[in-house]
Motif scaffolding. Structure first.
Motif, PDB file in Angstrom:
ATOM      1  N   MET B  83       0.844  -1.185   0.000  1.00 16.13           N
ATOM      2  CA  MET B  83       0.000   0.000   0.000  1.00 16.13           C
ATOM      3  C   MET B  83       0.885   1.243   0.000  1.00 16.13           C
ATOM      4  O   MET B  83       1.658   1.442   0.948  1.00 16.13           O
ATOM      5  CB  MET B  83      -0.921  -0.006   1.216  1.00 16.13           C
ATOM      6  N   ASN B  84       0.786   2.038  -1.033  1.00 18.32           N
ATOM      7  CA  ASN B  84       1.564   3.266  -1.158  1.00 18.32           C
ATOM      8  C   ASN B  84       0.649   4.483  -1.121  1.00 18.32           C
ATOM      9  O   ASN B  84      -0.571   4.369  -1.304  1.00 18.32           O
ATOM     10  CB  ASN B  84       2.350   3.254  -2.475  1.00 18.32           C
ATOM     11  N   SER B  85       1.250   5.641  -0.891  1.00 17.31           N
ATOM     12  CA  SER B  85       0.501   6.906  -0.882  1.00 17.31           C
ATOM     13  C   SER B  85      -0.755   6.796  -0.035  1.00 17.31           C
ATOM     14  O   SER B  85      -1.861   7.162  -0.473  1.00 17.31           O
ATOM     15  CB  SER B  85       0.146   7.313  -2.312  1.00 17.31           C
ATOM     16  N   LEU B  86      -0.583   6.310   1.179  1.00 14.22           N
ATOM     17  CA  LEU B  86      -1.743   6.054   2.031  1.00 14.22           C
ATOM     18  C   LEU B  86      -2.461   7.343   2.422  1.00 14.22           C
ATOM     19  O   LEU B  86      -1.838   8.404   2.591  1.00 14.22           O
ATOM     20  CB  LEU B  86      -1.309   5.278   3.274  1.00 14.22           C
ATOM     21  N   ARG B  87      -3.770   7.221   2.557  1.00 12.48           N
ATOM     22  CA  ARG B  87      -4.641   8.344   2.885  1.00 12.48           C
ATOM     23  C   ARG B  87      -5.417   8.024   4.160  1.00 12.48           C
ATOM     24  O   ARG B  87      -5.618   6.845   4.479  1.00 12.48           O
ATOM     25  CB  ARG B  87      -5.635   8.575   1.742  1.00 12.48           C
ATOM     26  N   PRO B  88      -5.897   9.035   4.862  1.00 10.65           N
ATOM     27  CA  PRO B  88      -6.700   8.759   6.066  1.00 10.65           C
ATOM     28  C   PRO B  88      -7.894   7.841   5.780  1.00 10.65           C
ATOM     29  O   PRO B  88      -8.261   7.026   6.635  1.00 10.65           O
ATOM     30  CB  PRO B  88      -7.144  10.154   6.499  1.00 10.65           C
ATOM     31  N   VAL B 120      -4.215   5.334   9.308  1.00 12.06           N
ATOM     32  CA  VAL B 120      -3.450   6.357   8.598  1.00 12.06           C
ATOM     33  C   VAL B 120      -3.755   7.700   9.253  1.00 12.06           C
ATOM     34  O   VAL B 120      -4.863   8.221   9.147  1.00 12.06           O
ATOM     35  CB  VAL B 120      -3.797   6.392   7.104  1.00 12.06           C
ATOM     36  N   SER B 121      -2.775   8.224   9.956  1.00 15.29           N
ATOM     37  CA  SER B 121      -2.983   9.450  10.715  1.00 15.29           C
ATOM     38  C   SER B 121      -1.654  10.141  10.972  1.00 15.29           C
ATOM     39  O   SER B 121      -0.623   9.471  11.153  1.00 15.29           O
ATOM     40  CB  SER B 121      -3.663   9.131  12.047  1.00 15.29           C
TER      41      SER B 121
END
Lengths: 107, 122
Positions: B83-88, B120-121
């Motif tokens: 998992m790349n460029s993870l977002r909240p 993701v935080s």
């Protein structure tokens, strides 16, 4: 993408009653439709596949029906352990979408 | 008996990467299509990705396409999700799941792991 719409969102019933849950697809999925049960804090559990075939170990109080775009999960006589969230899922194409779920709660 | 055990979850900052693993036992991953499914807190199930049984096809949900990659290691009998460029909004419990029929791709999910939580935080 095939959208699955489940109704009702919440169903309040008493033990011993009959539950009827609905799942409608935005386009035909033939009989490539499964139902899963999820209890709090647990992973989903397969109940029904092929729209009407019970998975191994699933009580015969659970039954599924339908084809094309309209499907039903019926629990003929509710036991205390049946109160959970139920999801339908289509697996007929490369986007394996789920419905938003029906919460079956004790009345 | 079939068992799936996920690992690799944790707290990660937005924009960073994480790799989830799923250790399989009781069957071989090179005979079954395998999936990742996620569940955000208090929400429903969202299908994420599938790897075909022969390893030749990979499909992704639109929400993760181009950022997540599904793969497997047959020698270790494991499934992965990079998992790349993870977002909240990627915050969820991630489950791996096995399909119910070998050498088939469009099949229901008959076995699930217990999941691993990704937060993701910042």
């Amino acid at each position: 993408e095939i959208v699955l719409t489940q109704s009702p969102g919440t169903l309040s019933l008493s033990p011993g009653e009959r539950a009827t849950l609905s799942c409608r697809a935005s386009q035909s999925v033939s009989r490539f439709l499964a139902w899963y049960q999820q209890r709090p804090g647990q992973a989903p559990r397969l109940l029904i596949y092929g729209a009407s075939s019970r998975a191994t170990g699933v009580p015969d109080t659970f039954s599924g029906s339908g084809s094309g775009t309209d499907f039903t999960l019926t629990i003929s006589r509710l036991e205390p352990e049946d109160f959970a969230v139920y999801y339908c899922q289509q697996y007929g194409n490369s986007r394996f979408s789920f419905g938003q779920g029906t919460k079956l709660e004790i009345k | 008996q079939v068992q799936l055990v996920e690992s690799g979850g944790g707290v990660v900052q937005p924009g960073r990467s994480l790799r989830l693993s799923c250790a399989a036992s009781g069957f071989t991953v090179d005979s079954y299509a395998m999936h990742w499914v996620r569940q955000s807190p208090g929400m429903g199930l969202e299908w994420v990705a599938v790897l075909s049984y022969d390893g030749s096809d990979k499909y992704y949900a639109d929400s993760v396409k181009g950022r997540f990659t599904i793969s497997r290691d047959n020698s270790k009998n494991m499934l992965f999700l990079e998992m790349n460029s993870l977002r909240p909004e990627d915050t969820a419990v991630y489950y791996c799941a096995k399909v119910g029929i070998s050498y088939s791709d469009y099949v229901y999910f008959d076995s699930w792991g217990q999941g691993t939580l990704v937060t993701v935080s910042s």
